[in-house]
Design a protein around this motif. Structure first.
Motif, mmCIF file in Angstrom:
data_model
loop_
_atom_site.group_PDB
_atom_site.id
_atom_site.type_symbol
_atom_site.label_atom_id
_atom_site.label_comp_id
_atom_site.label_asym_id
_atom_site.label_seq_id
_atom_site.Cartn_x
_atom_site.Cartn_y
_atom_site.Cartn_z
ATOM 1 N N CYS A 175 0.854 -1.186 0.000
ATOM 2 C CA CYS A 175 0.000 0.000 0.000
ATOM 3 C C CYS A 175 0.894 1.241 0.000
ATOM 4 O O CYS A 175 1.896 1.304 0.709
ATOM 5 C CB CYS A 175 -0.917 0.027 1.215
ATOM 6 N N THR A 218 0.545 5.373 0.538
ATOM 7 C CA THR A 218 -0.298 6.503 0.916
ATOM 8 C C THR A 218 0.478 7.800 0.708
ATOM 9 O O THR A 218 1.697 7.805 0.559
ATOM 10 C CB THR A 218 -0.740 6.421 2.385
ATOM 11 N N PHE A 274 -5.345 6.234 -1.805
ATOM 12 C CA PHE A 274 -4.181 5.387 -1.592
ATOM 13 C C PHE A 274 -4.157 4.350 -2.694
ATOM 14 O O PHE A 274 -5.175 4.080 -3.338
ATOM 15 C CB PHE A 274 -4.167 4.743 -0.204
ATOM 16 N N TYR A 297 -6.413 9.984 3.461
ATOM 17 C CA TYR A 297 -5.658 8.831 3.916
ATOM 18 C C TYR A 297 -4.172 9.147 3.977
ATOM 19 O O TYR A 297 -3.582 9.601 2.998
ATOM 20 C CB TYR A 297 -5.894 7.647 2.981
ATOM 21 N N GLY A 309 -1.718 3.478 7.165
ATOM 22 C CA GLY A 309 -2.583 2.309 7.266
ATOM 23 C C GLY A 309 -1.795 1.105 7.719
ATOM 24 O O GLY A 309 -0.585 1.177 7.956
ATOM 25 N N ALA A 351 -7.161 1.702 6.618
ATOM 26 C CA ALA A 351 -6.668 2.963 6.075
ATOM 27 C C ALA A 351 -6.900 4.070 7.091
ATOM 28 O O ALA A 351 -8.037 4.306 7.522
ATOM 29 C CB ALA A 351 -7.376 3.283 4.763
ATOM 30 N N ARG A 364 -7.060 7.853 8.247
ATOM 31 C CA ARG A 364 -7.234 9.232 7.802
ATOM 32 C C ARG A 364 -7.211 10.138 9.024
ATOM 33 O O ARG A 364 -7.230 9.671 10.158
ATOM 34 C CB ARG A 364 -8.528 9.392 7.006
#
Length: 620
Positions: free
Chosen positions: A226, A228, A242, A267, A270, A281, A283
């Motif tokens: 992932c 971000t 993301f 975001y 995470g 995720a 935020r």
């Protein structure tokens, strides 16, 4: 020029989740997950760190969970909480979101790489760099033997590591500034390799200034990454996204981007669940859970579950106890207690874990399998909970010919990959250890230890306590050890007045005084696990049933025994002065002046009666 170190020794590689058992982060804050071999990790807040880590940081332990060193990307501190020899001014930035990452050198227990990232405040000019720590230096306290070697520049604030498919090597993942270029650098038995695997995929991250600030998160199974980024701070309330990528942890190739965007979300970080199926995720004003293995962007987006959380969350990290910890700045962390569970059953708790010193914007970074790697360890399946028979399945993605060494914690061992073992007695807990040895992969060994309960749970004899109101006959029951929540089992209360309840902590009213033998029974579909506890609950009417010593005259310096009788089983005399024990039915009294003693006689449920006699001990 990269530093390439040859593997010229006969040591072995040991991977163990205890390497991340001690966290140092924030403003000298910390958590210690060491609670003993095979014991579920219960973090203890610590305050002995000397490090200030505004954002990113990293720490490392040995295979027994003992601290080796920690860093904020600028300075390195040893196990004694002092600056490591030559440990100042390594190449990171205290303001980088993922400022530093410690990677054990495969096959050499004394060597560690520290990878660092620069920050937006410096326009990422310093790029990604690396230093080497030798733990044999400075009399075993460690020393930085080389520092600030250049990987690439400029970079971003994102930096992460993933275990290679062979179970031994490590991929270090970096991200070029204002681009969609990823570089994966291999660390193997022969050290850091000079040429990265380059993947150009996904969004070109040049849409606003903050695109280079954010995080990489790697799934425990090593199959997904992932990415971000921070939102555009010039657009209040704006949205960002993301990206999820597939990762081939055999080749280092990143592919198949999926851009996940939710209106109004920002975001910034995470974390993956231990089973790699879910992504949380983070935020600025909440946490969203996504089923991240679903095939399409639409499927993933529609799976979103919003979770109530603290505001201004930044850090998120999977821990040795299988929980995910999240950091708002301050003295308490949010915790996801069951992160493998879809939906609100994941049990998100606000401010569950207290700290001695404040958290800030990040947690220590680790190789992705430090907390949970199902591909190097073992699974269990209970075949017969009455006899305590368990099927064990050894799992590993290490290459070469593998051998298996099981220690079941009861004096028995096995060399099979998938043994079946019967524990005697069944109703107990056992610390099971598996050592996996590879003929290659730096002569690698992987050690995994976990607590196994052959009955399917930590199943113990039920126990309870109770509280009451005497005048109304009201009494409240509470289970002391609610150890089993399996739907196939349940608690049943028998109140000894013809009524029952299946509530966990019921309330009950007795219509008539008396002593009632209350039974708490735990039922199971497996007959051998049924058990119960019975306690006498005294709901007697104490009015007019208690008596106390009559008036007596004694001479100064003499001692006399007082007597109290009644249906209760707790006594409290007042005043206590002159008594040898104020909490028994027959204390000895030696008053120095005329004294009136009063006694309170009570039952377990709190019913009581008080009695006193004027001048019961009058000095003559």
């Amino acid at each position: 020029m990269l530093l390439i170190t040859a593997c010229l020794h006969n040591g072995s590689l040991t991977l163990n989740a205890q390497k991340n058992n001690i966290w140092y982060f924030g403003a000298q804050s910390g958590l210690d997950f060491n609670t003993g071999p095979g014991v579920p990790a219960i973090p203890v807040a610590t305050g002995n760190s000397v490090m200030i880590a505004d954002e990113g940081c990293s720490s490392i332990c040995d295979n027994n969970g003992r601290l080796l060193f920690y860093t904020n990307g600028v300075n390195v501190y040893n196990r004694n909480h002092v600056l490591m020899l030559n440990g100042s001014s390594i190449g990171g930035n205290i303001s980088a979101f993922q400022s530093s990452l410690i990677v054990p050198y495969p096959g050499n227990p004394n060597l560690y790489y520290i990878f660092t990232a620069d920050a937006i405040e410096n326009s990422y000019a310093n790029g990604y760099r690396y230093s080497v720590v030798d733990m044999s230096g400075d009399n075993g306290n460690g020393a930085v033997t080389s520092k600030n070697g250049l990987l690439s520049a400029p970079g971003t604030e994102r930096l992460a590591a993933c275990r290679h498919a062979n179970g031994a090597d490590v991929w270090v993942i970096t991200n070029d500034d204002s681009s969609n270029t990823f570089r994966t650098w291999l660390v193997s038995c022969s050290g850091l390799q000079p040429s990265p695997v380059v993947s150009s995929v996904g969004e070109i991250m040049n849409q606003h200034e903050s695109m280079g600030v954010g995080a990489f998160r790697i799934s425990p199974d090593g199959k997904q990454i992932c990415q971000t980024h921070f939102p555009d701070l010039t657009v209040p309330g704006g949205s960002n996204f993301f990206q999820i990528f597939d990762f081939d942890n055999l080749t280092g190739v990143i592919s198949n981007p999926k851009k996940i965007s939710v209106t109004g979300s920002n975001y910034i970080n995470g974390e993956f669940s231990p089973n790699s199926q879910l992504f949380y995720a983070v935020r600025l004003n909440g946490v969203d859970q996504f089923q991240i293995k679903l095939p399409t962007i639409a499927n993933i987006t529609s799976s979103r579950t919003g979770l109530a959380s603290s505001n201004n969350l930044f850090g998120a990290q999977l821990a040795p106890d299988g929980k995910i910890y999240l950091s708002p700045t301050g003295l308490a962390l949010d915790v996801i207690n069951n992160p493998d569970i879809i939906g609100t059953g994941c049990d998100y708790r606000v401010a569950q874990q207290s700290l001695l010193k404040p958290a800030m914007l990040g947690f220590p970074a680790f190789v992705n399998d430090a907390s949970a790697n199902p591909y190097n360890g073992f699974a269990t399946q209970i075949l017969d909970s009455c006899t305590g028979t368990v099927q064990f399945t050894g799992q590993s993605n290490m290459s070469g010919v593998l051998s298996w060494q099981w220690d079941f914690g009861d004096g028995n061992i096995s060399s099979l990959q998938n043994p079946v073992h019967t524990f005697v007695p069944a109703r107990s807990n056992y610390t099971v250890t598996l050592i996996i040895l590879s003929s290659v992969a730096c002569n690698g060994t992987i050690t995994k230890t976990k607590t196994v309960s052959p009955t399917g749970s930590v199943f113990s004899k039920p126990d309870f306590r109770y509280f009451g109101g005497c005048d109304s006959g009201y009494i409240r029951f509470e289970i002391i050890n609610p150890v089993d929540t399996n739907a196939a089992r349940k608690y049943t209360w028998y109140f000894d007045d013809g009524t029952t309840s299946e509530e966990l902590n019921p309330k009950h009213i007795y219509n008539h005084p008396g002593v009632y033998n209350v039974k708490l029974k735990i039922k199971s579909t497996t007959a051998c696990l049924v058990d119960s506890t019975t306690k006498a609950v005294d709901m007697s009417d104490l009015t007019g049933t208690a008596s106390i010593t009559a008036d007596q005259v004694i001479f100064a310096g003499q001692t006399i025994k007082l007597f109290a009788t009644g249906p209760g089983n707790h006594y409290e005399w007042n005043p206590a002065a002159g008594l040898d024990n104020a909490f028994i039915a027959t204390p000895k009294a030696s008053p120095t002046s005329t004294t009136t003693y009063k006694v309170k006689i009570s039952t377990d449920v709190g019913c009581f009666v008080e009695k006193s006699e004027a001048n019961c001990c009058r000095t003559g």
